[in-house]
Design a protein around this motif. Structure first.
Motif, PDB file in Angstrom:
ATOM      1  N   TYR A  53       0.784  -1.234   0.000  1.00  0.00           N
ATOM      2  CA  TYR A  53       0.000   0.000   0.000  1.00  0.00           C
ATOM      3  C   TYR A  53       0.817   1.286   0.000  1.00  0.00           C
ATOM      4  O   TYR A  53       0.684   2.105   0.891  1.00  0.00           O
ATOM      5  N   PHE A  61      -5.531  -0.820  -5.411  1.00  0.00           N
ATOM      6  CA  PHE A  61      -6.508  -1.548  -4.600  1.00  0.00           C
ATOM      7  C   PHE A  61      -7.903  -0.951  -4.787  1.00  0.00           C
ATOM      8  O   PHE A  61      -8.885  -1.681  -4.939  1.00  0.00           O
ATOM      9  N   ILE A  64      -9.214  -2.237  -7.946  1.00  0.00           N
ATOM     10  CA  ILE A  64      -9.586  -3.658  -7.815  1.00  0.00           C
ATOM     11  C   ILE A  64     -11.012  -3.760  -7.267  1.00  0.00           C
ATOM     12  O   ILE A  64     -11.818  -4.571  -7.720  1.00  0.00           O
ATOM     13  N   TYR A  70     -14.020  -8.746  -8.109  1.00  0.00           N
ATOM     14  CA  TYR A  70     -13.709  -8.548  -6.682  1.00  0.00           C
ATOM     15  C   TYR A  70     -14.979  -8.116  -5.931  1.00  0.00           C
ATOM     16  O   TYR A  70     -15.315  -6.943  -5.819  1.00  0.00           O
ATOM     17  N   GLY A 176     -13.594  -4.993   5.968  1.00  0.00           N
ATOM     18  CA  GLY A 176     -12.874  -5.254   4.731  1.00  0.00           C
ATOM     19  C   GLY A 176     -12.382  -6.683   4.576  1.00  0.00           C
ATOM     20  O   GLY A 176     -11.913  -7.064   3.516  1.00  0.00           O
ATOM     21  N   GLY A 177     -12.462  -7.452   5.645  1.00  0.00           N
ATOM     22  CA  GLY A 177     -11.940  -8.816   5.560  1.00  0.00           C
ATOM     23  C   GLY A 177     -10.439  -8.851   5.760  1.00  0.00           C
ATOM     24  O   GLY A 177      -9.789  -9.870   5.487  1.00  0.00           O
ATOM     25  N   THR A 178      -9.866  -7.756   6.248  1.00  0.00           N
ATOM     26  CA  THR A 178      -8.418  -7.681   6.474  1.00  0.00           C
ATOM     27  C   THR A 178      -7.948  -8.697   7.513  1.00  0.00           C
ATOM     28  O   THR A 178      -6.781  -9.115   7.492  1.00  0.00           O
ATOM     29  N   ASN A 181      -5.831 -11.531   6.301  1.00  0.00           N
ATOM     30  CA  ASN A 181      -4.393 -11.424   6.032  1.00  0.00           C
ATOM     31  C   ASN A 181      -3.566 -12.035   7.151  1.00  0.00           C
ATOM     32  O   ASN A 181      -2.370 -12.253   6.984  1.00  0.00           O
ATOM     33  N   TYR A 221      -9.188 -12.742  -7.143  1.00  0.00           N
ATOM     34  CA  TYR A 221      -7.782 -12.401  -6.900  1.00  0.00           C
ATOM     35  C   TYR A 221      -6.931 -12.508  -8.175  1.00  0.00           C
ATOM     36  O   TYR A 221      -5.710 -12.524  -8.110  1.00  0.00           O
ATOM     37  N   THR A 228      -5.086  -6.839 -10.301  1.00  0.00           N
ATOM     38  CA  THR A 228      -4.527  -7.530  -9.137  1.00  0.00           C
ATOM     39  C   THR A 228      -3.094  -7.969  -9.416  1.00  0.00           C
ATOM     40  O   THR A 228      -2.232  -7.899  -8.539  1.00  0.00           O
ATOM     41  N   PHE A 231      -1.040  -4.909  -8.978  1.00  0.00           N
ATOM     42  CA  PHE A 231      -0.997  -4.642  -7.530  1.00  0.00           C
ATOM     43  C   PHE A 231       0.035  -5.559  -6.871  1.00  0.00           C
ATOM     44  O   PHE A 231       0.855  -5.118  -6.058  1.00  0.00           O
ATOM     45  N   MET A 267      -1.487 -15.564  -2.646  1.00  0.00           N
ATOM     46  CA  MET A 267      -0.996 -14.802  -3.797  1.00  0.00           C
ATOM     47  C   MET A 267       0.515 -14.924  -3.853  1.00  0.00           C
ATOM     48  O   MET A 267       1.199 -14.740  -2.851  1.00  0.00           O
ATOM     49  N   GLU A 297       0.846 -12.693  -0.127  1.00  0.00           N
ATOM     50  CA  GLU A 297      -0.347 -12.448   0.686  1.00  0.00           C
ATOM     51  C   GLU A 297      -1.117 -13.732   0.911  1.00  0.00           C
ATOM     52  O   GLU A 297      -1.219 -14.564   0.012  1.00  0.00           O
ATOM     53  N   SER A 299      -5.107 -14.616   2.188  1.00  0.00           N
ATOM     54  CA  SER A 299      -6.392 -13.982   2.477  1.00  0.00           C
ATOM     55  C   SER A 299      -7.352 -15.103   2.874  1.00  0.00           C
ATOM     56  O   SER A 299      -7.892 -15.808   2.027  1.00  0.00           O
TER      57      SER A 299
HETATM   58  C1  AVJ Z   1      -7.589  -5.487   1.731  1.00  0.00           C
HETATM   59  C2  AVJ Z   1      -6.658  -7.434   2.693  1.00  0.00           C
HETATM   60  C3  AVJ Z   1      -9.018  -7.264   2.410  1.00  0.00           C
HETATM   61  O1  AVJ Z   1      -7.379  -9.798   1.069  1.00  0.00           O
HETATM   62  O2  AVJ Z   1      -9.025  -9.315  -0.252  1.00  0.00           O
HETATM   63  C4  AVJ Z   1      -7.256  -7.620  -2.719  1.00  0.00           C
HETATM   64  C5  AVJ Z   1      -6.369  -7.282  -0.310  1.00  0.00           C
HETATM   65  N1  AVJ Z   1      -5.397  -8.528  -2.251  1.00  0.00           N
HETATM   66  N2  AVJ Z   1      -6.835  -8.272  -3.805  1.00  0.00           N
HETATM   67  C6  AVJ Z   1      -8.026  -8.999   0.395  1.00  0.00           C
HETATM   68  C7  AVJ Z   1      -6.349  -7.803  -1.730  1.00  0.00           C
HETATM   69  C8  AVJ Z   1      -5.688  -8.804  -3.526  1.00  0.00           C
HETATM   70  C9  AVJ Z   1      -7.647  -7.507   0.407  1.00  0.00           C
HETATM   71  N3  AVJ Z   1      -7.701  -6.933   1.793  1.00  0.00           N
END
Ligand code: AVJ
Length: 337
Positions: A53, A61, A64, A70, A176-178, A181, A221, A228, A231, A267, A297, A299
């Motif tokens: 970021y 993002f 996306i 998405y 956001g579903g963070t 991560n 994704y 993506t 990104f 990812m 990453e 998710s």
């Molecule tokens: C921001 C962490 C919720 O995991 O879906 C989006 C980041 N990575 N596309 C996710 C993300 C690839 C996103 N978050």
């Protein structure tokens, strides 16, 4: 069209309702250099997703989120719109504290519900980026003349111990579903730390993505427009800049896989050919073999049960579970138990 000019008094009243403070880290946070040294010593090599970021990565993002594939952002926004009234009426918050608030676009639904119910909580958005906090507050202060914003600048993953503790009922939100991560261990540690700050009457609203057909997850994704992929590769530009590196982002392919056993998207960046990368600031060279992967990453995706279990493991008791009809996304409201 007649566009009214904003008078000086209106502007100053808006400023009076905005305050900003830094929240110092509560523990030592590894530097990017340390993260790269550590992560590249592992197999597969790994990089923490927070480095996606920079300005370009944040912009990508955002884009996306508007792709047809998405679904999480728009699904969560719709769900929050539908459930905001119920959430607000149950919690009756005097403060709304949002971890990783970003643009606060989705949170706006909560303020509309507050307004409709005669509640006037103050808003504490917590984010790493001061400019983003300013821009988000500007829009909210404009929309809600009763609102006061107490922006918090810092890294929520560096610990919550130095968060201000306003008196009165608080609603903590993490959207956001963070949460996905984080590994289960990291997530339970984070939720437990948050739980430790909470008092009776406080509540926590968590947004989390759900398991679904792997092809839908993989498409989300790996969007057809390639955003993506861009990104994902951009993290190599971030590393180049920070560590005087010579990564060629185009020498890596984007790969998104759904790991069914671990219920998570993974990812990767996959080396397109054998190559050597020089990170001058580390005085190190790293060889990558053709096909070698860097995990950039994870998710995680949840079932209703796994989500509830994770909250319970952190002594948070789910009291309401809001989900879309298609069960694509969840919002769980929990209280300390
Ligand atoms: C921001 C962490 C919720 O995991 O879906 C989006 C980041 N990575 N596309 C996710 C993300 C690839 C996103 N978050």
């Amino acid at each position: 069209m007649n566009i009214p000019l904003e008078g000086a008094s209106v502007r100053s009243r808006k400023l009076e309702r905005f305050k900003c403070q830094a929240v110092p880290a509560a523990r030592v946070v590894p530097t990017l250099a340390e993260d790269v040294l550590q992560g590249f010593a592992r197999r597969p090599r790994v990089l923490p997703p927070k480095y996606f970021y920079d300005a370009l990565g944040s912009e990508l993002f955002d884009q996306i989120c508007d792709t047809p594939e998405y679904y999480p952002t728009r699904t969560e926004a719709r769900l929050l719109d539908q459930s905001a009234h119920s959430i607000i009426c149950q919690v009756k918050p005097e403060h709304i504290i949002e971890l990783g608030s970003g643009t606060s676009r989705k949170t706006a639904h909560l303020f509309e519900a507050c307004e409709a119910n005669g509640l006037e909580p103050s808003y504490w958005p917590f984010d790493v980026c001061e400019e983003v906090l300013h821009a988000a507050a500007e829009a909210l202060l404009e929309a809600h003349p009763w609102l006061s914003v107490q922006a918090l600048i810092g890294d929520y993953s560096a610990g919550l111990a130095h968060l201000p503790q306003p008196a009165g009922r608080r609603l903590f939100v993490f959207l956001g579903g963070t949460i996905g991560n984080l590994t289960p261990e990291e997530s339970i540690a984070f939720l437990s730390e948050l739980r430790g700050l909470m008092r009776e009457g406080d509540a926590f609203l968590l947004g989390a993505d759900r398991t679904k057909a792997p092809r839908l997850l993989q498409a989300a994704y790996d969007d057809a427009s390639g955003l993506t992929a861009e990104f994902n590769r951009n993290v190599l530009n971030v590393i180049n800049r920070a560590l005087r590196g010579d990564f060629n982002p185009h020498a890596f392919d984007h790969l998104a896989l759904y790991n069914e056993a671990l219920q998570r998207i993974e990812m990767y960046l996959v080396a397109r050919h054998d190559q050597e990368v020089h990170l001058m600031a580390l005085e190190r060279r790293y060889g990558f073999l053709h096909g070698e992967r860097i995990l950039t990453e994870i998710s995680r995706k949840f079932t209703a049960e796994s989500l509830t279990a994770e909250l319970r493991a952190a002594r948070l008791n789910p009291i309401r579970h809001y989900q879309t009809e298609d069960q694509y996304f969840s919002l769980v409201l929990a209280q300390p138990s």
